[in-house]
Enzyme design. Structure first.
Site, mmCIF file in Angstrom:
data_model
loop_
_atom_site.group_PDB
_atom_site.id
_atom_site.type_symbol
_atom_site.label_atom_id
_atom_site.label_comp_id
_atom_site.label_asym_id
_atom_site.label_seq_id
_atom_site.Cartn_x
_atom_site.Cartn_y
_atom_site.Cartn_z
ATOM 1 N N ALA A 129 -75.030 121.805 71.051
ATOM 2 C CA ALA A 129 -73.570 121.872 70.954
ATOM 3 C C ALA A 129 -73.219 123.324 70.618
ATOM 4 O O ALA A 129 -74.084 124.201 70.657
ATOM 5 C CB ALA A 129 -73.068 120.899 69.905
ATOM 6 N N VAL A 130 -71.991 123.584 70.263
ATOM 7 C CA VAL A 130 -71.531 124.971 70.138
ATOM 8 C C VAL A 130 -72.395 125.791 69.188
ATOM 9 O O VAL A 130 -72.857 126.889 69.530
ATOM 10 C CB VAL A 130 -70.057 125.008 69.686
ATOM 11 N N MET A 131 -72.656 125.275 67.984
ATOM 12 C CA MET A 131 -73.420 126.057 67.005
ATOM 13 C C MET A 131 -74.860 126.263 67.464
ATOM 14 O O MET A 131 -75.394 127.377 67.394
ATOM 15 C CB MET A 131 -73.393 125.367 65.640
ATOM 16 N N ASN B 266 -82.133 119.674 74.505
ATOM 17 C CA ASN B 266 -81.009 118.836 74.122
ATOM 18 C C ASN B 266 -81.286 117.418 74.597
ATOM 19 O O ASN B 266 -81.995 117.209 75.583
ATOM 20 C CB ASN B 266 -79.699 119.352 74.744
ATOM 21 N N ARG B 267 -80.733 116.472 73.879
ATOM 22 C CA ARG B 267 -80.928 115.072 74.281
ATOM 23 C C ARG B 267 -80.457 114.849 75.714
ATOM 24 O O ARG B 267 -81.041 114.075 76.464
ATOM 25 C CB ARG B 267 -80.157 114.151 73.322
ATOM 26 N N SER C 224 -73.283 130.012 57.880
ATOM 27 C CA SER C 224 -71.833 130.115 57.801
ATOM 28 C C SER C 224 -71.309 131.181 58.741
ATOM 29 O O SER C 224 -71.965 132.187 58.994
ATOM 30 C CB SER C 224 -71.392 130.449 56.374
ATOM 31 N N GLY D 191 -69.072 129.928 61.454
ATOM 32 C CA GLY D 191 -68.523 129.229 62.608
ATOM 33 C C GLY D 191 -69.228 129.623 63.884
ATOM 34 O O GLY D 191 -70.284 130.259 63.887
ATOM 35 N N LYS E 288 -74.897 126.632 50.397
ATOM 36 C CA LYS E 288 -73.937 126.543 51.501
ATOM 37 C C LYS E 288 -72.827 125.553 51.160
ATOM 38 O O LYS E 288 -71.650 125.792 51.483
ATOM 39 C CB LYS E 288 -74.656 126.099 52.784
ATOM 40 N N HIS F 294 -70.534 127.314 48.859
ATOM 41 C CA HIS F 294 -69.767 128.251 49.679
ATOM 42 C C HIS F 294 -68.559 127.547 50.283
ATOM 43 O O HIS F 294 -67.427 128.052 50.242
ATOM 44 C CB HIS F 294 -70.657 128.833 50.791
ATOM 45 N N ASN F 295 -68.780 126.362 50.838
ATOM 46 C CA ASN F 295 -67.680 125.639 51.469
ATOM 47 C C ASN F 295 -66.667 125.152 50.446
ATOM 48 O O ASN F 295 -65.465 125.109 50.718
ATOM 49 C CB ASN F 295 -68.227 124.456 52.273
ATOM 50 N N GLU G 204 -64.603 128.006 49.695
ATOM 51 C CA GLU G 204 -63.730 128.176 50.861
ATOM 52 C C GLU G 204 -62.507 127.273 50.758
ATOM 53 O O GLU G 204 -61.370 127.709 51.023
ATOM 54 C CB GLU G 204 -64.528 127.846 52.119
ATOM 55 N N ARG H 108 -55.929 118.524 49.840
ATOM 56 C CA ARG H 108 -56.081 118.128 51.245
ATOM 57 C C ARG H 108 -55.952 116.619 51.391
ATOM 58 O O ARG H 108 -55.316 116.124 52.327
ATOM 59 C CB ARG H 108 -57.439 118.588 51.780
#
Length: 480
Positions: free
Chosen positions: A14-16, A35-36, A131, A133, A185, A188-189, A192, A290
């Site tokens: 996927a993207v990452m 990839n699957r 981290s 994105g 991590k 970190h989030n 954030e 949120r």
């Protein structure tokens, strides 16, 4: 399949995963990709094969066969059951000394469990927080790997090559053993979440109290970004506030629904803080804010209830108020980061991790979402005093918080008088006042607990634990 030639394998494109694979290839590493869905593997090679050397694999066996020893396999799939399924598929194909790297947002407790299980098989399991994105994954992220020192000796040069750089210094370091990387991590989030909420509250105050337009507030944030608030989040906030919706011509921020989403790492941070007894209150309030924003029925029930008063300010008063908000935002930001670093230290004590807080601050200076100029000073503070109990123990930060006292309090008071919610700003100030207080009402809490539950209490005048026989006033307290 050809002979083993790949320096690293990436499964999950996927993207990452795709962007990390491209980043490795761009930096001269041969990358086996899998990839699957084989079509996604072929698409990556077809579209980006010119960027470096990729070895496509359609099966797990082909991917493992393509890897040089010790094999390095990076897993980039959804956290949870999907990660366990991939590990179960690949682990039997690996040998002692090989490495599985989980680069997703896994819960650190899952990472600890997986690391312990794979260690029994002689396989190194590395939970690596990544981290930045999708852009960071491609062009240079901040990388927070945990796991064994032996695994980092092999993986470190690769991670450092693909990471972001500050004056040539890589934004990757060995954080600690087993789940330390994913814990850092996670924090970190959490920071954030707090940073974003504090910025949003500052915007709301400038909008509702200062009566500035979004475009004018964008200019304020651009100015702030040239000073001590210089950071990626302040920078992009100015861009968002300056953006105009193409369909309506309205400020973009006015056509976006005011219900914020979250993927879970903020909740994990708050839950972990509770487990550790670490007072990450600004992070918690940002997370709850949120959640509250998405409670449509509850918000409807409250909406018509009375609030505060909102007297208009003159332009000179608005300018003065803007300066106060900058002070409040900066002071609260320092508190939020301090809570995060305190939480990391508390976890290190709990789980036996040897974490260098200065090194963590160092790798957050670029590539990640919370990158900020003042992290240079945070790194320097911990480098000078590794056992620093708080950032506010450092003279420069203490002086800044002292200077922010009056405007910070006036900002929160102004919001309260006007009925403007500032949960994170308020929590940061309350945290500061709680820890600086000479005596807290916790003494009364202990009395209450002893009254209804005989939980005992400690005294200020002599050592030991005591219990008062509350139902019989003529009977003395007892010591345990």
């Amino acid at each position: 399949m050809s002979d083993a030639s790949a320096h690293i394998g990436v499964t999950g494109l996927a993207v990452m995963g795709r962007n990390l694979a491209r980043n490795f290839a761009r930096n001269g590493f041969t990358v086996a990709v899998h990839n699957r869905t084989p079509a996604r593997t072929r698409a990556l090679v077809d579209e980006f094969g010119h960027e470096g050397t990729f070895v496509p694999a359609e099966t797990a066996k082909e991917l493992v066969a393509a890897l040089q020893r010790p094999r390095r396999l990076m897993v980039m799939v959804q956290a949870g059951e999907a990660t366990d399924a991939v590990i179960d598929e690949f682990a039997p194909l690996l040998e002692a000394g090989d490495m599985i790297i989980d680069g997703g947002n896994a819960h650190f407790a899952d990472t600890r469990r997986r690391e312990a299980a794979l260690r029994e098989q002689g396989i190194h399991f590395v939970g690596a927080g990544v981290s930045g994105g999708e852009e960071g994954a491609l062009n240079g992220p901040s990388i927070m790997p945990g796991g064994s020192a032996e695994s980092y000796a092999v993986l470190g040069p690769m991670f450092e090559a693909i990471s972001a750089k500050v004056d040539g210094e890589p934004m990757s370091t060995h954080v600690g053993t087993d789940g330390a990387g994913h814990f850092v991590k996670m924090v970190h989030n959490g920071i954030e979440y707090a940073d974003m909420q504090l910025i949003a509250e500052a915007y709301d105050l400038l909008r509702q109290v200062g009566r500035y337009t979004p475009a004018e507030i964008a200019d304020v944030f651009r100015t702030w970004n040239t000073g001590r608030l210089d950071s990626y989040l302040i920078e992009i906030t100015a861009e968002v506030l300056a953006h105009t919706d193409a369909d309506t011509g309205l400020p973009f921020v006015d056509i976006v629904a005011d219900a914020a989403g979250q993927k879970g790492t903020g909740r994990w941070t708050v839950q972990s803080a509770l487990d550790l007894g670490s007072p990450a209150t600004a992070i918690a309030q940002a997370t709850f804010a949120r959640a509250a924003s998405s409670q449509e029925a509850l918000r409807t029930a409250y909406r018509e209830l009375p609030g505060g008063v909102s007297p208009d300010l003159t332009r000179s008063e608005a300018a003065r108020f803007t300066a106060q908000v900058e002070q409040a935002l900066y002071a609260s930001k320092v508190i939020a980061y301090d809570q995060g670093f305190t939480m990391i230290r508390d976890a290190a004590d709990e789980y036996g991790w040897d974490i260098d807080l200065g090194a963590v601050a160092g790798i957050w200076r670029a590539g990640c979402i919370i990158r900020a100029a003042f992290l240079d000073r945070v790194r320097a503070a911990y480098a000078e005093s590794p056992a620093l109990p708080s950032l506010l123990s450092q003279p420069e930060f203490a002086a800044e918080i002292t200077a922010a006292q009056v405007p910070w309090r006036e900002t929160v008071a102004s919001a309260t008088r006007r009925g403007i919610p500032v949960p994170a700003l308020s929590a940061a100030l309350a945290h500061y006042d709680t820890l600086r207080a000479g005596r807290l009402p916790a003494a009364l809490l202990q009395g209450q607990r002893d009254y209804f539950g005989a939980h005992t209490y400690r005294r200020t005048d002599r050592p030991g634990s005591f219990h008062t026989h509350w139902a019989k006033a003529d009977r003395p307290e007892t010591q345990s």
